[in-house]
Design an enzyme around this catalytic site. Sequence first.
Site, PDB file in Angstrom:
ATOM      1  N   ASP A   1      77.337  12.160  -1.740  1.00  0.00           N
ATOM      2  CA  ASP A   1      77.186  12.019  -3.221  1.00  0.00           C
ATOM      3  C   ASP A   1      75.647  11.287  -4.144  1.00  0.00           C
ATOM      4  O   ASP A   1      75.097  10.846  -3.063  1.00  0.00           O
ATOM      5  CB  ASP A   1      78.116  10.826  -3.967  1.00  0.00           C
ATOM      6  CG  ASP A   1      77.996   9.201  -3.341  1.00  0.00           C
ATOM      7  OD1 ASP A   1      76.482   8.660  -3.440  1.00  0.00           O
ATOM      8  OD2 ASP A   1      78.850   8.431  -2.902  1.00  0.00           O
ATOM      9  N   GLU A   2      75.591  11.735  -5.508  1.00  0.00           N
ATOM     10  CA  GLU A   2      73.516  11.461  -5.298  1.00  0.00           C
ATOM     11  C   GLU A   2      73.559  10.291  -5.209  1.00  0.00           C
ATOM     12  O   GLU A   2      72.435  10.554  -4.396  1.00  0.00           O
ATOM     13  CB  GLU A   2      74.342  12.187  -7.151  1.00  0.00           C
ATOM     14  CG  GLU A   2      72.845  12.025  -7.503  1.00  0.00           C
ATOM     15  CD  GLU A   2      73.117  12.448  -9.466  1.00  0.00           C
ATOM     16  OE1 GLU A   2      72.047  12.301  -9.766  1.00  0.00           O
ATOM     17  OE2 GLU A   2      74.227  12.093  -9.596  1.00  0.00           O
TER      18      GLU A   2
END
Length: 189
Positions: A45-46
């Site tokens: 994820d980011e």
Amino acid sequence: MQHRHFILHKPYGYISQFVTDKKKQKLLGELYEFPAGTMAIGRLDEASEGLLLLTTDGKMSEQVRSKHVEKEYYAQVDGLITDEAIAQMQEGVSIGLYGEQYGTRPCTAFRLEAAPDFPERSRRIRDDRHGPTSWVAITISEGKNRQVRKMTAAVGFPTLRLVRVRIGNIRLEEFVPGSVSEVESFDLE
């Protein structure tokens, strides 16, 4: 067609995609001139960092994502993680997954006695005024959505920083954030 394979140290703040309809998101294509058809194998994820494999070969992607290939993460957690919490993760915990409860498979987990020597993240985690943190190594053979973050939260120690350090026999080691290396194949076992 000759397939191509890449090893990337995904920096904090990038999404594991090449296209998005959201504005102001940093994409993998900004880090390297990847060939058309390149896909990330699994995702980070980011807010997560570390080892990400990319390929133009769908069969290779399936092989890497299989339950036969271990993925190892180092997680910096809020608080001083206990032996009990580690034992719970090792046995498997219940996490939320798409509105349902999911029982994670048994895994390997242990406390890291010293903080890993990772480069500073572009966005600071927090400072000591907010209490202590600790690091735990977690090795899983599955990869559900945000699984490691959900596992540490389920045992009472939310993840503050997450770095994938190994996929099979491929290790992050000397890669710096944003670096990309093209390889002939992936050494998974």
